[in-house]
Motif scaffolding. Structure first.
Motif, PDB file in Angstrom:
ATOM      1  N   GLN A   1       8.445 -11.252  23.311  1.00  0.00           N
ATOM      2  CA  GLN A   1       7.742 -12.423  23.860  1.00  0.00           C
ATOM      3  C   GLN A   1       6.320 -12.053  24.258  1.00  0.00           C
ATOM      4  O   GLN A   1       5.378 -12.807  24.002  1.00  0.00           O
ATOM      5  CB  GLN A   1       8.502 -12.980  25.064  1.00  0.00           C
ATOM      6  CG  GLN A   1       9.815 -13.620  24.695  1.00  0.00           C
ATOM      7  CD  GLN A   1      10.670 -13.952  25.905  1.00  0.00           C
ATOM      8  OE1 GLN A   1      10.476 -13.436  26.997  1.00  0.00           O
ATOM      9  NE2 GLN A   1      11.642 -14.838  25.696  1.00  0.00           N
ATOM     10  N   ASN A   2       6.152 -10.899  24.888  1.00  0.00           N
ATOM     11  CA  ASN A   2       4.814 -10.463  25.292  1.00  0.00           C
ATOM     12  C   ASN A   2       3.920 -10.240  24.079  1.00  0.00           C
ATOM     13  O   ASN A   2       2.746 -10.623  24.081  1.00  0.00           O
ATOM     14  CB  ASN A   2       4.896  -9.184  26.124  1.00  0.00           C
ATOM     15  CG  ASN A   2       5.495  -9.405  27.491  1.00  0.00           C
ATOM     16  OD1 ASN A   2       5.529 -10.518  27.997  1.00  0.00           O
ATOM     17  ND2 ASN A   2       5.973  -8.335  28.092  1.00  0.00           N
ATOM     18  N   LEU A   3       4.453  -9.635  23.044  1.00  0.00           N
ATOM     19  CA  LEU A   3       3.661  -9.401  21.833  1.00  0.00           C
ATOM     20  C   LEU A   3       3.306 -10.710  21.141  1.00  0.00           C
ATOM     21  O   LEU A   3       2.195 -10.872  20.637  1.00  0.00           O
ATOM     22  CB  LEU A   3       4.419  -8.475  20.884  1.00  0.00           C
ATOM     23  CG  LEU A   3       4.596  -7.039  21.377  1.00  0.00           C
ATOM     24  CD1 LEU A   3       5.512  -6.269  20.435  1.00  0.00           C
ATOM     25  CD2 LEU A   3       3.259  -6.344  21.536  1.00  0.00           C
ATOM     26  N   ALA A   4       4.233 -11.654  21.115  1.00  0.00           N
ATOM     27  CA  ALA A   4       3.964 -12.951  20.492  1.00  0.00           C
ATOM     28  C   ALA A   4       2.871 -13.706  21.247  1.00  0.00           C
ATOM     29  O   ALA A   4       2.090 -14.442  20.634  1.00  0.00           O
ATOM     30  CB  ALA A   4       5.235 -13.780  20.427  1.00  0.00           C
ATOM     31  N   ALA A   5       2.785 -13.512  22.536  1.00  0.00           N
ATOM     32  CA  ALA A   5       1.773 -14.198  23.338  1.00  0.00           C
ATOM     33  C   ALA A   5       0.359 -13.791  22.928  1.00  0.00           C
ATOM     34  O   ALA A   5      -0.590 -14.561  23.092  1.00  0.00           O
ATOM     35  CB  ALA A   5       1.987 -13.927  24.816  1.00  0.00           C
TER      36      ALA A   5
ATOM     37  N   SER B   1       5.157  -5.392  31.605  1.00  0.00           N
ATOM     38  CA  SER B   1       6.123  -4.290  31.643  1.00  0.00           C
ATOM     39  C   SER B   1       7.505  -4.875  31.353  1.00  0.00           C
ATOM     40  O   SER B   1       8.274  -5.165  32.261  1.00  0.00           O
ATOM     41  CB  SER B   1       6.093  -3.591  32.996  1.00  0.00           C
ATOM     42  OG  SER B   1       6.298  -4.521  34.034  1.00  0.00           O
ATOM     43  N   PRO B   2       7.779  -5.069  30.071  1.00  0.00           N
ATOM     44  CA  PRO B   2       9.036  -5.718  29.694  1.00  0.00           C
ATOM     45  C   PRO B   2      10.247  -4.874  30.084  1.00  0.00           C
ATOM     46  O   PRO B   2      10.201  -3.653  30.039  1.00  0.00           O
ATOM     47  CB  PRO B   2       8.936  -5.857  28.182  1.00  0.00           C
ATOM     48  CG  PRO B   2       7.980  -4.797  27.766  1.00  0.00           C
ATOM     49  CD  PRO B   2       7.013  -4.643  28.908  1.00  0.00           C
ATOM     50  N   THR B   3      11.296  -5.563  30.472  1.00  0.00           N
ATOM     51  CA  THR B   3      12.527  -4.875  30.840  1.00  0.00           C
ATOM     52  C   THR B   3      13.565  -4.953  29.725  1.00  0.00           C
ATOM     53  O   THR B   3      14.658  -4.424  29.877  1.00  0.00           O
ATOM     54  CB  THR B   3      13.114  -5.495  32.124  1.00  0.00           C
ATOM     55  OG1 THR B   3      13.280  -6.897  31.917  1.00  0.00           O
ATOM     56  CG2 THR B   3      12.179  -5.279  33.302  1.00  0.00           C
ATOM     57  N   SER B   4      13.193  -5.597  28.633  1.00  0.00           N
ATOM     58  CA  SER B   4      14.116  -5.679  27.491  1.00  0.00           C
ATOM     59  C   SER B   4      13.304  -5.846  26.220  1.00  0.00           C
ATOM     60  O   SER B   4      12.118  -6.174  26.252  1.00  0.00           O
ATOM     61  CB  SER B   4      15.068  -6.861  27.654  1.00  0.00           C
ATOM     62  OG  SER B   4      14.368  -8.083  27.491  1.00  0.00           O
ATOM     63  N   ARG B   5      13.950  -5.651  25.097  1.00  0.00           N
ATOM     64  CA  ARG B   5      13.282  -5.845  23.803  1.00  0.00           C
ATOM     65  C   ARG B   5      12.885  -7.302  23.600  1.00  0.00           C
ATOM     66  O   ARG B   5      11.869  -7.597  22.989  1.00  0.00           O
ATOM     67  CB  ARG B   5      14.169  -5.377  22.664  1.00  0.00           C
ATOM     68  CG  ARG B   5      14.296  -3.882  22.615  1.00  0.00           C
ATOM     69  CD  ARG B   5      15.194  -3.446  21.470  1.00  0.00           C
ATOM     70  NE  ARG B   5      15.425  -2.026  21.560  1.00  0.00           N
ATOM     71  CZ  ARG B   5      15.261  -1.194  20.536  1.00  0.00           C
ATOM     72  NH1 ARG B   5      14.902  -1.663  19.362  1.00  0.00           N
ATOM     73  NH2 ARG B   5      15.473   0.080  20.692  1.00  0.00           N
TER      74      ARG B   5
END
Length: 50
Positions: free
Chosen positions: A19-23, A10-14
């Motif tokens: 970073q989550n998508l790159a993981a 649940s990202p709090t910023s773009r």
């Protein structure tokens, strides 16, 4: 919990979202997985979720 389970990010910023998508593209080698297992043999869950 299945080995493929992961917490929902649940990202709090773009930046965190990126970073989550790159993981998702991260590839772990057998050596990486062995090292992780050595550090967290229960998958990092401890006894709380088993």
């Amino acid at each position: 919990m299945p080995a493929t389970a992961a917490p929902a990010p649940s990202p709090t910023s773009r930046v965190h979202l990126a970073q989550n998508l790159a993981a998702a593209d991260l590839t772990l080698t057998a050596d990486d997985l062995a090292r992780i297992t050595g550090i967290a043999p229960d998958g990092g869950l401890g006894g709380r979720l088993r």
